[in-house]
Design a protein around this motif. Structure first.
Motif, PDB file in Angstrom:
ATOM      1  N   SER A  32       0.841  -1.191   0.000  1.00  0.00           N
ATOM      2  CA  SER A  32       0.000   0.000   0.000  1.00  0.00           C
ATOM      3  C   SER A  32       0.876   1.241   0.000  1.00  0.00           C
ATOM      4  O   SER A  32       2.089   1.173   0.231  1.00  0.00           O
ATOM      5  CB  SER A  32      -0.911   0.014   1.243  1.00  0.00           C
ATOM      6  OG  SER A  32      -0.120   0.123   2.422  1.00  0.00           O
ATOM      7  N   GLN A  52      -1.614  10.410  -3.307  1.00  0.00           N
ATOM      8  CA  GLN A  52      -2.439   9.460  -4.039  1.00  0.00           C
ATOM      9  C   GLN A  52      -2.325   8.096  -3.361  1.00  0.00           C
ATOM     10  O   GLN A  52      -1.455   7.295  -3.699  1.00  0.00           O
ATOM     11  CB  GLN A  52      -2.014   9.384  -5.509  1.00  0.00           C
ATOM     12  CG  GLN A  52      -2.223  10.697  -6.266  1.00  0.00           C
ATOM     13  CD  GLN A  52      -1.806  10.590  -7.723  1.00  0.00           C
ATOM     14  OE1 GLN A  52      -0.797   9.956  -8.044  1.00  0.00           O
ATOM     15  NE2 GLN A  52      -2.564  11.213  -8.595  1.00  0.00           N
ATOM     16  N   TRP A  54      -3.060   4.268  -2.270  1.00  0.00           N
ATOM     17  CA  TRP A  54      -3.509   3.057  -2.946  1.00  0.00           C
ATOM     18  C   TRP A  54      -3.219   1.836  -2.082  1.00  0.00           C
ATOM     19  O   TRP A  54      -2.402   1.888  -1.166  1.00  0.00           O
ATOM     20  CB  TRP A  54      -2.885   2.880  -4.335  1.00  0.00           C
ATOM     21  CG  TRP A  54      -1.384   2.905  -4.390  1.00  0.00           C
ATOM     22  CD1 TRP A  54      -0.597   3.966  -4.710  1.00  0.00           C
ATOM     23  CD2 TRP A  54      -0.483   1.809  -4.123  1.00  0.00           C
ATOM     24  NE1 TRP A  54       0.737   3.619  -4.656  1.00  0.00           N
ATOM     25  CE2 TRP A  54       0.835   2.306  -4.303  1.00  0.00           C
ATOM     26  CE3 TRP A  54      -0.648   0.477  -3.744  1.00  0.00           C
ATOM     27  CZ2 TRP A  54       1.968   1.495  -4.118  1.00  0.00           C
ATOM     28  CZ3 TRP A  54       0.468  -0.323  -3.554  1.00  0.00           C
ATOM     29  CH2 TRP A  54       1.757   0.199  -3.757  1.00  0.00           C
ATOM     30  N   LYS A  56      -3.095  -2.702  -2.568  1.00  0.00           N
ATOM     31  CA  LYS A  56      -3.271  -3.896  -3.392  1.00  0.00           C
ATOM     32  C   LYS A  56      -4.126  -4.895  -2.627  1.00  0.00           C
ATOM     33  O   LYS A  56      -3.930  -5.111  -1.439  1.00  0.00           O
ATOM     34  CB  LYS A  56      -1.922  -4.491  -3.780  1.00  0.00           C
ATOM     35  CG  LYS A  56      -1.144  -3.579  -4.717  1.00  0.00           C
ATOM     36  CD  LYS A  56       0.037  -4.273  -5.374  1.00  0.00           C
ATOM     37  CE  LYS A  56       0.683  -3.352  -6.398  1.00  0.00           C
ATOM     38  NZ  LYS A  56       1.806  -4.003  -7.116  1.00  0.00           N
ATOM     39  N   GLN A 135      -4.906  -3.156  -7.841  1.00  0.00           N
ATOM     40  CA  GLN A 135      -4.499  -1.992  -7.056  1.00  0.00           C
ATOM     41  C   GLN A 135      -5.644  -0.999  -7.066  1.00  0.00           C
ATOM     42  O   GLN A 135      -6.146  -0.623  -8.124  1.00  0.00           O
ATOM     43  CB  GLN A 135      -3.234  -1.361  -7.644  1.00  0.00           C
ATOM     44  CG  GLN A 135      -2.780  -0.122  -6.866  1.00  0.00           C
ATOM     45  CD  GLN A 135      -1.416   0.357  -7.329  1.00  0.00           C
ATOM     46  OE1 GLN A 135      -0.451  -0.399  -7.342  1.00  0.00           O
ATOM     47  NE2 GLN A 135      -1.333   1.628  -7.692  1.00  0.00           N
ATOM     48  N   TYR A 136      -6.072  -0.564  -5.867  1.00  0.00           N
ATOM     49  CA  TYR A 136      -7.204   0.342  -5.738  1.00  0.00           C
ATOM     50  C   TYR A 136      -6.766   1.678  -5.154  1.00  0.00           C
ATOM     51  O   TYR A 136      -5.992   1.722  -4.188  1.00  0.00           O
ATOM     52  CB  TYR A 136      -8.273  -0.269  -4.823  1.00  0.00           C
ATOM     53  CG  TYR A 136      -8.937  -1.487  -5.401  1.00  0.00           C
ATOM     54  CD1 TYR A 136     -10.000  -1.359  -6.301  1.00  0.00           C
ATOM     55  CD2 TYR A 136      -8.508  -2.759  -5.067  1.00  0.00           C
ATOM     56  CE1 TYR A 136     -10.613  -2.485  -6.839  1.00  0.00           C
ATOM     57  CE2 TYR A 136      -9.115  -3.893  -5.605  1.00  0.00           C
ATOM     58  CZ  TYR A 136     -10.166  -3.737  -6.492  1.00  0.00           C
ATOM     59  OH  TYR A 136     -10.767  -4.852  -7.030  1.00  0.00           O
ATOM     60  N   ASP A 137      -7.283   2.753  -5.733  1.00  0.00           N
ATOM     61  CA  ASP A 137      -7.093   4.068  -5.130  1.00  0.00           C
ATOM     62  C   ASP A 137      -7.917   4.135  -3.850  1.00  0.00           C
ATOM     63  O   ASP A 137      -9.039   3.617  -3.798  1.00  0.00           O
ATOM     64  CB  ASP A 137      -7.531   5.176  -6.087  1.00  0.00           C
ATOM     65  CG  ASP A 137      -6.633   5.276  -7.309  1.00  0.00           C
ATOM     66  OD1 ASP A 137      -5.463   4.850  -7.227  1.00  0.00           O
ATOM     67  OD2 ASP A 137      -7.102   5.772  -8.348  1.00  0.00           O
ATOM     68  N   VAL A 138      -7.364   4.784  -2.835  1.00  0.00           N
ATOM     69  CA  VAL A 138      -8.070   4.879  -1.559  1.00  0.00           C
ATOM     70  C   VAL A 138      -8.036   6.307  -1.030  1.00  0.00           C
ATOM     71  O   VAL A 138      -7.140   7.092  -1.370  1.00  0.00           O
ATOM     72  CB  VAL A 138      -7.457   3.937  -0.489  1.00  0.00           C
ATOM     73  CG1 VAL A 138      -7.614   2.493  -0.908  1.00  0.00           C
ATOM     74  CG2 VAL A 138      -5.997   4.272  -0.223  1.00  0.00           C
ATOM     75  N   GLY A 195     -11.977   2.489  -0.323  1.00  0.00           N
ATOM     76  CA  GLY A 195     -11.856   2.659  -1.759  1.00  0.00           C
ATOM     77  C   GLY A 195     -12.416   3.976  -2.245  1.00  0.00           C
ATOM     78  O   GLY A 195     -13.420   4.474  -1.726  1.00  0.00           O
ATOM     79  N   THR A 196     -11.767   4.536  -3.257  1.00  0.00           N
ATOM     80  CA  THR A 196     -12.230   5.776  -3.877  1.00  0.00           C
ATOM     81  C   THR A 196     -13.266   5.497  -4.952  1.00  0.00           C
ATOM     82  O   THR A 196     -14.270   6.200  -5.063  1.00  0.00           O
ATOM     83  CB  THR A 196     -11.041   6.556  -4.477  1.00  0.00           C
ATOM     84  OG1 THR A 196     -10.100   6.856  -3.451  1.00  0.00           O
ATOM     85  CG2 THR A 196     -11.507   7.855  -5.114  1.00  0.00           C
TER      86      THR A 196
END
Length: 230
Positions: A32, A52, A54, A56, A135-138, A195-196
């Protein structure tokens, strides 16, 4: 900017039931990016949050895990339990020592933090499971800070992955959190992420470190990143 809070880690009973299930086949800690750096000044711990963020994860947009893991994979690296418990300082691969040592030889993250339970096996695992991971944006919901005390006190109560009873929680934090402190010793900073673009609470990413005198001020030493298993 903050509220006084004492938050106890949830799900301890269920996780304790899984304590005997951890094995060498368990997934490694997740990767992360939520904190850029932590510094100490005369009376403040400065926490610079990632621009930014993120993480995983094996979560997908349907709300399910890809290739659902077995019980030992579901268990995080640890929860806030005393030294000696399987979820405390032991179990799993990679470097685990913190107050007791091990920082110098531990694998490091890209930001220079010692990677708890990380190592070569983790890189191999990620390579082998690349098609299962996204991979997620958070966004960063909260930042918690907890003081544990001296080396000896921390050694007796080293928490694993996950939230602890925070001394202070900062809601909807800005880019920088400035936490006042008076005592040297071991601290934990936790970041609650969600999550975004997906409706998913990804829990907490935690960082343990020691504030030590560095006349005329202080410095951050023995920095560890403590993440749950992916």
């Amino acid at each position: 900017m903050y509220r006084r809070s004492f938050i106890t880690a949830t799900g301890l009973t269920a996780l304790t039931a899984l304590a005997g299930c951890l094995s060498d086949n368990s997934p490694p800690p997740r990767r992360s990016n939520v904190i850029e750096r932590i510094e100490a000044t005369t009376n403040t711990i400065r926490i610079d949050l990632a621009d930014q963020g993120w993480v995983k994860s094996r979560y997908d947009s349907t709300g399910k895990l890809r290739d659902p893991p077995d019980l030992d994979a579901l268990a995080p690296v640890g929860v806030a339990e005393a030294k000696g418990g399987i979820f405390g300082s032991g179990g799993g691969r990679g470097a685990t020592g913190r107050a007791a040592g091990g920082h110098a030889s531990a694998p490091k993250t890209s930001h220079g933090w010692a990677w708890w339970h990380g190592g070569v096996y983790a890189n191999d695992w990620y390579d082998d499971h690349d098609d299962e991971i996204e991979q997620y944006d958070v966004h960063l919901r909260e930042v918690g800070v907890r003081y544990f005390g001296s080396n000896d006190e921390y050694e007796d109560d080293r928490p694993g992955a996950g939230p602890v009873a925070w001394d202070r929680v900062y809601d909807s934090p800005d880019d920088v959190v400035k936490h006042p402190f008076e005592l040297t010793g071991w601290y934990r900073v936790g970041v609650h992420i969600a999550g975004t673009t997906v409706n998913q609470d990804f829990g907490w990413e935690c960082f343990d470190f020691e504030v030590v005198p560095d006349h005329p001020g202080y410095e951050i030493a023995n920095k560890w990143k403590i993440s749950p298993r992916i």
